[in-house]
Enzyme design. Structure first.
Site, short mmCIF file in Angstrom:
data_model
loop_
_atom_site.label_atom_id
_atom_site.label_comp_id
_atom_site.label_asym_id
_atom_site.label_seq_id
_atom_site.Cartn_x
_atom_site.Cartn_y
_atom_site.Cartn_z
N LYS A 144 0.80 -1.37 -0.03
CA LYS A 144 -0.02 -0.06 0.12
C LYS A 144 0.86 1.49 0.11
CE LYS A 144 -4.17 -2.09 1.55
NZ LYS A 144 -5.52 -1.86 2.02
N SER A 185 -7.84 0.07 8.62
CA SER A 185 -7.76 -1.10 9.65
C SER A 185 -6.19 -1.29 9.85
CB SER A 185 -8.23 -2.37 9.50
OG SER A 185 -7.80 -3.07 8.42
#
Length: 311
Positions: free
Chosen positions: A50, A75
């Site tokens: 990411k 999260s």
């Protein structure tokens, strides 16, 4: 999104990411009767793919937007990625995290300079809290997966893999919010030679599988999976890419995820998190289908809570 945009994105983010290693294992190849090439995004900065999308998305903001900072809800892994990317680029990052997010991920966000705002562990709570931060701080919202710049950034992992091994028959990626598999599909289309993309998804959160069946974005009633990074759902930016370019999605059980994770730890001697093991679990589940093929597997991340291992 086309080949030129993906190349430009990769060139843009190269100073802020690692070109992660690709590992192989003769014992795993023998187990599957195929040649597997693991793209190890667990070695990426902040420990997951990411970082790629977060860096690209921030770099596309205007000077004024950067001054007011960025906000997201996550999260864990995108939270860390946005915090570290923002820190690298001198931008404030506000991170909305569910109260039950793994402590290891919360600590990492703080370490990277991210400002955490906790909320209840529901998508509605995450979105409402994020909107509040946007309003109060003037921060620009960056979605963890449903954003063109994020999708392109995530696609650079598969681009690197195919530049090393252009003749892969298939690339497997885990499916959560859809950013990674959409980016993977774009890279496979332009850098592969008839390379097909297959997703791996837990039965417990099989919204993407059902979405491809129904032709509309489905939701999950429960999120009872060990793969904490895959509890989000597809969005209107990545769903059309997935529909057109992903061959299919293979669902796996919680036991199959743990087994795949264990094999990666034991045979490759590296740490991967449960969400990351889902793509490999999909290979193992239907290994007879892929006998004799060259398979790329995106190991998406390695941010696992060592105090809470499933084995």
């Amino acid at each position: 999104m086309d080949k030129r945009q993906l190349i430009q994105c990769h060139d843009r983010i190269k100073p802020f990411i690692h070109n992660t290693p690709v590992l192989t294992s003769k014992s795993i190849d023998a187990m599957v009767s195929a040649n597997l090439f693991f793209k190890c995004e667990n070695f990426q900065k902040m420990g997951a793919f990411k970082m790629r999308g977060a860096a690209n998305a921030i770099m596309q903001l205007s000077k004024e937007q950067r001054q007011h900072g960025v906000v997201t809800h996550s999260s864990g892994n995108f939270a860390q990625a946005l915090a570290l990317s923002a820190q690298s680029l001198g931008v404030k990052a506000f991170i909305v995290m569910p109260k039950n997010a793994p402590l290891v991920k919360k600590n990492a966000v703080k370490e990277y300079g991210g400002r955490i705002i906790e909320c209840e562990p529901t998508l509605v709570a995450r979105e409402n809290t994020t909107k509040q931060i946007e309003k109060e701080k003037g921060a620009t919202f960056l979605h963890p997966s449903n954003d063109d710049h994020v999708i392109l950034g995530q696609g650079t992992a598969c681009k690197e893999l195919l530049e090393l091994h252009p003749d892969l028959d298939y690339v497997f990626a885990p499916v959560g919010g859809g950013g990674l598999i959409a980016g993977t599909a774009i890279a496979a289309k332009y850098f592969g030679k008839h390379c097909k993309v297959i997703g791996g998804e837990p039965f417990e959160v099989d919204d993407a599988y059902r979405s491809l069946q129904s032709g509309t974005i489905e939701t999950n009633k429960t999120t009872n999976t060990i793969a904490d990074g895959l509890k989000t759902q597809l969005g209107d930016r990545n769903f059309p890419i997935i529909t057109q370019n992903v061959q299919r999605i293979i669902r796996v059980t919680e036991e199959e995820i743990v087994q795949a994770m264990r094999i990666v730890w034991e045979r490759l001697k590296i740490i991967c998190e449960p969400s990351s093991a889902v793509a490999f679990a999909a290979v193992l589940k239907e290994k007879e289908q892929f006998s004799g093929k060259k398979l790329g597997v995106i190991l998406s991340g390695g941010n696992v809570d060592l105090n809470n291992l499933p084995f």
